[in-house]
Design an enzyme around this catalytic site. Structure first.
Site, PDB file in Angstrom:
ATOM      1  N   GLY A  21     -11.788   6.759  41.809  1.00 10.28           N
ATOM      2  CA  GLY A  21     -12.883   6.493  42.744  1.00 10.28           C
ATOM      3  C   GLY A  21     -13.863   5.531  42.095  1.00 10.28           C
ATOM      4  O   GLY A  21     -13.508   4.775  41.185  1.00 10.28           O
TER       5      GLY A  21
ATOM      6  N   VAL B 219     -13.926  13.125  39.470  1.00 17.41           N
ATOM      7  CA  VAL B 219     -13.265  13.531  40.709  1.00 17.41           C
ATOM      8  C   VAL B 219     -14.266  13.853  41.819  1.00 17.41           C
ATOM      9  O   VAL B 219     -13.947  14.562  42.769  1.00 17.41           O
ATOM     10  CB  VAL B 219     -12.336  14.746  40.466  1.00 17.41           C
TER      11      VAL B 219
ATOM     12  N   ASP C  63     -28.439  13.125  47.840  1.00 16.26           N
ATOM     13  CA  ASP C  63     -27.103  13.693  47.600  1.00 16.26           C
ATOM     14  C   ASP C  63     -27.002  15.149  48.038  1.00 16.26           C
ATOM     15  O   ASP C  63     -25.904  15.692  48.165  1.00 16.26           O
ATOM     16  CB  ASP C  63     -26.761  13.626  46.094  1.00 16.26           C
TER      17      ASP C  63
ATOM     18  N   HIS D  89     -24.611 -25.615  49.918  1.00 11.83           N
ATOM     19  CA  HIS D  89     -23.376 -25.997  49.233  1.00 11.83           C
ATOM     20  C   HIS D  89     -23.723 -26.543  47.860  1.00 11.83           C
ATOM     21  O   HIS D  89     -24.662 -27.323  47.747  1.00 11.83           O
ATOM     22  CB  HIS D  89     -22.644 -27.068  50.044  1.00 11.83           C
TER      23      HIS D  89
HETATM   24  P1  FAD Z   1     -30.488  12.806  41.823  1.00 12.34           P
HETATM   25  O1  FAD Z   1     -30.577  11.406  41.384  1.00 12.34           O
HETATM   26  O2  FAD Z   1     -29.345  13.621  41.355  1.00 12.34           O
HETATM   27  O3  FAD Z   1     -31.863  13.477  41.387  1.00 12.34           O
HETATM   28  C1  FAD Z   1     -32.136  14.817  41.571  1.00 12.34           C
HETATM   29  C2  FAD Z   1     -33.238  15.222  40.630  1.00 12.34           C
HETATM   30  O4  FAD Z   1     -33.656  16.533  40.948  1.00 12.34           O
HETATM   31  C3  FAD Z   1     -32.814  15.261  39.170  1.00 12.34           C
HETATM   32  O5  FAD Z   1     -33.741  14.544  38.381  1.00 12.34           O
HETATM   33  C4  FAD Z   1     -32.829  16.750  38.807  1.00 12.34           C
HETATM   34  O6  FAD Z   1     -33.199  16.991  37.464  1.00 12.34           O
HETATM   35  C5  FAD Z   1     -33.898  17.274  39.756  1.00 12.34           C
HETATM   36  N1  FAD Z   1     -33.750  18.685  40.088  1.00 12.34           N
HETATM   37  C6  FAD Z   1     -32.652  19.346  40.529  1.00 12.34           C
HETATM   38  N2  FAD Z   1     -32.945  20.626  40.813  1.00 12.34           N
HETATM   39  C7  FAD Z   1     -34.257  20.789  40.513  1.00 12.34           C
HETATM   40  C8  FAD Z   1     -35.145  21.878  40.603  1.00 12.34           C
HETATM   41  N3  FAD Z   1     -34.747  23.072  41.053  1.00 12.34           N
HETATM   42  N4  FAD Z   1     -36.422  21.687  40.207  1.00 12.34           N
HETATM   43  C9  FAD Z   1     -36.854  20.478  39.751  1.00 12.34           C
HETATM   44  N5  FAD Z   1     -36.061  19.411  39.680  1.00 12.34           N
HETATM   45  C10 FAD Z   1     -34.780  19.556  40.053  1.00 12.34           C
HETATM   46  N6  FAD Z   1     -25.346   5.184  43.537  1.00 12.34           N
HETATM   47  C11 FAD Z   1     -25.587   3.939  43.996  1.00 12.34           C
HETATM   48  O7  FAD Z   1     -26.106   3.789  45.108  1.00 12.34           O
HETATM   49  N7  FAD Z   1     -25.265   2.834  43.263  1.00 12.34           N
HETATM   50  C12 FAD Z   1     -24.686   2.941  42.043  1.00 12.34           C
HETATM   51  O8  FAD Z   1     -24.408   1.922  41.403  1.00 12.34           O
HETATM   52  C13 FAD Z   1     -24.427   4.235  41.533  1.00 12.34           C
HETATM   53  N8  FAD Z   1     -23.861   4.389  40.324  1.00 12.34           N
HETATM   54  C14 FAD Z   1     -23.652   5.651  39.836  1.00 12.34           C
HETATM   55  C15 FAD Z   1     -23.039   5.784  38.592  1.00 12.34           C
HETATM   56  C16 FAD Z   1     -22.794   7.040  38.076  1.00 12.34           C
HETATM   57  C17 FAD Z   1     -22.145   7.175  36.717  1.00 12.34           C
HETATM   58  C18 FAD Z   1     -23.188   8.194  38.811  1.00 12.34           C
HETATM   59  C19 FAD Z   1     -22.964   9.574  38.253  1.00 12.34           C
HETATM   60  C20 FAD Z   1     -23.780   8.079  40.061  1.00 12.34           C
HETATM   61  C21 FAD Z   1     -24.006   6.798  40.583  1.00 12.34           C
HETATM   62  N9  FAD Z   1     -24.571   6.617  41.841  1.00 12.34           N
HETATM   63  C22 FAD Z   1     -24.781   5.358  42.324  1.00 12.34           C
HETATM   64  C23 FAD Z   1     -24.964   7.760  42.682  1.00 12.34           C
HETATM   65  C24 FAD Z   1     -26.482   7.976  42.565  1.00 12.34           C
HETATM   66  O9  FAD Z   1     -26.823   8.203  41.221  1.00 12.34           O
HETATM   67  C25 FAD Z   1     -26.902   9.154  43.426  1.00 12.34           C
HETATM   68  O10 FAD Z   1     -26.469   8.945  44.749  1.00 12.34           O
HETATM   69  C26 FAD Z   1     -28.407   9.300  43.414  1.00 12.34           C
HETATM   70  O11 FAD Z   1     -28.914   9.473  42.126  1.00 12.34           O
HETATM   71  C27 FAD Z   1     -28.816  10.506  44.277  1.00 12.34           C
HETATM   72  O12 FAD Z   1     -30.213  10.593  44.310  1.00 12.34           O
HETATM   73  P2  FAD Z   1     -30.946  11.969  44.576  1.00 12.34           P
HETATM   74  O13 FAD Z   1     -32.404  11.681  44.452  1.00 12.34           O
HETATM   75  O14 FAD Z   1     -30.460  12.579  45.817  1.00 12.34           O
HETATM   76  O15 FAD Z   1     -30.501  12.945  43.408  1.00 12.34           O
HETATM   77  P1  NAD Z   2     -15.234   9.524  44.282  1.00 12.16           P
HETATM   78  O1  NAD Z   2     -15.232  10.442  45.421  1.00 12.16           O
HETATM   79  O2  NAD Z   2     -15.638   8.117  44.472  1.00 12.16           O
HETATM   80  O3  NAD Z   2     -13.779   9.465  43.616  1.00 12.16           O
HETATM   81  C1  NAD Z   2     -13.116  10.594  43.154  1.00 12.16           C
HETATM   82  C2  NAD Z   2     -11.630  10.289  43.114  1.00 12.16           C
HETATM   83  O4  NAD Z   2     -10.989  11.336  42.437  1.00 12.16           O
HETATM   84  C3  NAD Z   2     -11.013  10.206  44.509  1.00 12.16           C
HETATM   85  O5  NAD Z   2     -10.226   9.051  44.607  1.00 12.16           O
HETATM   86  C4  NAD Z   2     -10.174  11.471  44.588  1.00 12.16           C
HETATM   87  O6  NAD Z   2      -9.033  11.322  45.394  1.00 12.16           O
HETATM   88  C5  NAD Z   2      -9.826  11.682  43.135  1.00 12.16           C
HETATM   89  N1  NAD Z   2      -9.510  13.062  42.784  1.00 12.16           N
HETATM   90  C6  NAD Z   2     -10.129  14.197  43.199  1.00 12.16           C
HETATM   91  N2  NAD Z   2      -9.574  15.278  42.609  1.00 12.16           N
HETATM   92  C7  NAD Z   2      -8.586  14.819  41.804  1.00 12.16           C
HETATM   93  C8  NAD Z   2      -7.665  15.440  40.916  1.00 12.16           C
HETATM   94  N3  NAD Z   2      -7.646  16.758  40.741  1.00 12.16           N
HETATM   95  N4  NAD Z   2      -6.793  14.652  40.243  1.00 12.16           N
HETATM   96  C9  NAD Z   2      -6.800  13.300  40.407  1.00 12.16           C
HETATM   97  N5  NAD Z   2      -7.659  12.655  41.237  1.00 12.16           N
HETATM   98  C10 NAD Z   2      -8.544  13.406  41.913  1.00 12.16           C
HETATM   99  O7  NAD Z   2     -16.129  10.258  43.177  1.00 12.16           O
HETATM  100  P2  NAD Z   2     -16.688   9.735  41.796  1.00 12.16           P
HETATM  101  O8  NAD Z   2     -15.999   8.491  41.374  1.00 12.16           O
HETATM  102  O9  NAD Z   2     -16.692  10.920  40.906  1.00 12.16           O
HETATM  103  O10 NAD Z   2     -18.183   9.398  42.178  1.00 12.16           O
HETATM  104  C11 NAD Z   2     -19.052  10.437  42.678  1.00 12.16           C
HETATM  105  C12 NAD Z   2     -20.075   9.889  43.604  1.00 12.16           C
HETATM  106  O11 NAD Z   2     -20.996   9.067  42.918  1.00 12.16           O
HETATM  107  C13 NAD Z   2     -19.457   9.084  44.713  1.00 12.16           C
HETATM  108  O12 NAD Z   2     -19.737   9.713  45.936  1.00 12.16           O
HETATM  109  C14 NAD Z   2     -20.109   7.752  44.667  1.00 12.16           C
HETATM  110  O13 NAD Z   2     -20.597   7.395  45.920  1.00 12.16           O
HETATM  111  C15 NAD Z   2     -21.258   7.902  43.681  1.00 12.16           C
HETATM  112  N6  NAD Z   2     -21.204   6.714  42.804  1.00 12.16           N
HETATM  113  C16 NAD Z   2     -21.504   5.518  43.367  1.00 12.16           C
HETATM  114  C17 NAD Z   2     -21.408   4.377  42.607  1.00 12.16           C
HETATM  115  C18 NAD Z   2     -21.721   3.060  43.241  1.00 12.16           C
HETATM  116  O14 NAD Z   2     -22.305   3.056  44.312  1.00 12.16           O
HETATM  117  N7  NAD Z   2     -21.364   1.952  42.632  1.00 12.16           N
HETATM  118  C19 NAD Z   2     -20.992   4.434  41.287  1.00 12.16           C
HETATM  119  C20 NAD Z   2     -20.667   5.675  40.762  1.00 12.16           C
HETATM  120  C21 NAD Z   2     -20.786   6.816  41.538  1.00 12.16           C
END
Ligand code: FAD
Ligand code: NAD
Length: 480
Positions: free
Chosen positions: A190, A280, A322, A454
């Protein structure tokens, strides 16, 4: 006596901190509770996105892309370097500096906008009541006219590959390796698997990605997905589709390794890795977020149930980001945060869930928004398409960046652009032009009649719009 606010936000990720700032801008006395804290017990804002998500992953993608270009493509431009090496510690330190700058930036924005930051774990106790447990166990209760839940998400774990934070890591661990693993396994092709797999592959790892599904990137039209698979495979990612991981074991020999067992169409197989990333999917952080007596409705996947305006089943309690339905993307959460804040202030703001752009920040980037040709067909809407390849763009050739193409999906009856998919250099920014076009219900003809500079990569989008009606200039057209 408990502190009283107009709004209390739980969580300071992109959904929570943006909601808090917008509420404060609109004159609401706002507090934001965050459990993430520094060694000195100060709250660290920004959530997954700034700390262990979007930003650090992009910092590593940018560094590794420069290294890859230096090794693979600079010579084509006549640039040679006697020696090239990657200093992983320096790369991580730059990444941490970027993260620190942005998380401190949110603290500064809170101060500037008069948002009260509160360190601790927040719990919804009931209507207008939030309990906060500090790092020292001290409890306090906040009162608020409105509560916004924004506790985000965390990585999903799978029993066959339990995280040990040494050899088997989740996305957070994969942003912290102290050296380049020689053999890197990734479970899940993914977004995270492809982005972090690319980072380490560019730095020299031999990367194998095990994906359960037979289809690669199901969100794309099949020819686009096939093209993406071809490009990434050519770069060195060994993506094995239709593989089901059944187990893993650690070999603590001289060089520790992890042995993964998986099944594919040919039967049971084993692969040996120096590190394994489990990517995953993610799941909402909703356990213990609300006292059971509060009666917050949470579905079977752990998502807080909300309507289209992010209102929960409880009066004056909202949930964003999220934690709720829809794609787990930072910008989707931010827009929801703004919508809730503005509706609290009496505005009629909405989020257009039909147009949430998605980008995978590989190189080339893979970006899409709106509907695919397959989705239009399934919905019984007649559509036409226009495509154009980066290989035919002068600017792409000049930059030696010719992989990929643009595909526009257009509703036949109205000529309105219904969707766009792009694989190519700068796809995220090129896609944004089409998102704006779709937001304003533009037709393919509107784009075709627009003048593009361009030479620019955006001409590929222009040519794709011209191609919808068979008028692309730099292409042999099938339609006349
Ligand atoms: P989060 O960012 O998860 O923030 C939730 C916050 O709530 C955290 O700081 C946590 O500590 C706090 N919290 C939780 N429970 C409590 C509680 N009970 N009390 C106080 N605080 C609490 N998305 C993109 O759009 N573009 C990208 O390029 C992208 N790249 C990503 C790369 C990776 C490796 C990962 C893991 C994710 C990526 N995402 C990307 C997804 C993106 O990070 C999330 O969609 C986004 O952070 C969600 O925002 P959020 O505010 O809902 O939650
Ligand atoms: P994802 O849902 O993008 O991909 C997970 C992949 O793992 C899927 O293709 C699924 O079929 C596969 N999978 C699930 N269970 C499996 C198993 N048991 N064995 C093998 N394959 C399996 O999830 P992610 O890559 O973990 O990312 C999590 C979330 O974070 C996503 O929803 C994404 O939107 C967000 N995210 C966004 C960005 C971005 O916007 N550039 C970057 C990183 C993460």
């Amino acid at each position: 006596m408990s502190q009283q606010f107009d709004v209390v936000v739980i969580g300071s990720g992109p959904a929570g901190y943006v909601a808090a700032i917008r509420c404060a801008q609109l004159g609401l006395d706002t507090a934001c509770v965050e459990r993430w804290r520094s060694e000195s017990n100060e709250p660290v804002y920004g959530g997954t996105c700034l700390n262990v998500g979007c930003i650090p992953s992009k910092a590593l993608l940018d560094t590794s892309h420069k290294f890859y270009e230096l090794r693979r493509h600079f010579a084509d431009h006549g640039i040679t370097a006697k020696q090239s090496a990657i200093d992983v510690a320096a790369m991580m330190s730059r990444k941490n500096k970027v993260v620190g700058q942005l998380t401190k930036g949110v603290a500064g924005l809170f101060k500037g906008n008069k948002v009260t930051g509160i360190s601790g774990v927040g719990t919804l106790l009931g209507r207008g009541r939030v309990g906060v447990t500090g790092a020292d166990g001290a409890q306090q209760e906040l009162r608020a006219s409105h509560v916004i839940l924004a506790s985000g998400s965390e990585p999903v774990a799978i029993p066959p590959a339990p995280i040990d934070n040494e050899l088997i890591v989740d996305s957070t661990g994969a942003l912290e390796f102290d050296s380049v693993p020689q053999r890197l396994g990734v479970i899940g092709a993914g977004v995270i698997g492809l982005e972090l797999g690319s980072v380490w592959s560019r730095l020299g790892s031999q990367v194998t990605i095990l994906e359960a599904l037979e289809d690669f990137l199901p969100a794309l039209d099949r020819p686009m997905a096939r093209d993406a698979l071809k490009i990434l495979t050519r770069q060195g990612l060994d993506i094995r589709l239709g593989t089901k991981v059944s187990g893993s074991r650690i070999d603590k020999g001289k060089n520790s390794s992890v042995i993964v067992t998986y099944e594919d169409a040919e039967g049971s197989k084993e692969a040996v890795f120096d590190k394994l990333i489990v990517a995953v999917g993610r799941r909402p952080v909703s356990q213990d977020l609300a006292d059971s007596a509060a009666g917050l409705a949470i579905d079977g996947k752990g998502l807080v149930e909300v309507d289209e305006f992010c209102a929960t089943n409880l009066p004056d309690v909202y949930a964003v980001g999220d934690l709720v339905r829809g794609p787990m993307l930072a910008h989707k959460g931010m827009e929801e945060g703004v919508m809730v804040a503005e509706r609290l202030a009496g505005k009629k703001t909405q989020v257009n869930y039909e147009l949430v752009p998605s980008v995978i920040y590989t190189h080339p980037e893979i970006a899409w928004a709106g509907r695919t040709e397959d989705e239009m067909k399934q919905a019984g809407v007649e559509c036409i398409t226009g495509s154009f390849a980066f290989a035919a763009s002068g600017r792409a050739l000049a930059a030696h960046d010719t992989d990929g193409s643009v595909k526009l999906v257009v509703e036949k009856a109205t000529d309105r652009i219904a969707g766009c998919q792009i694989i190519g250099a700068g796809a995220a920014d090129l896609l944004q032009q089409m998102v704006i076009a779709m937001e304003f219900s533009a037709s393919a003809e509107d784009i075709a009649l627009t003048m593009f500079s361009h030479p620019a990569l955006s001409e590929v989008v222009h040519e794709a719009a011209l191609a919808v009606h068979g008028h692309a200039i730099h292409k042999a057209n099938r339609k006349r």
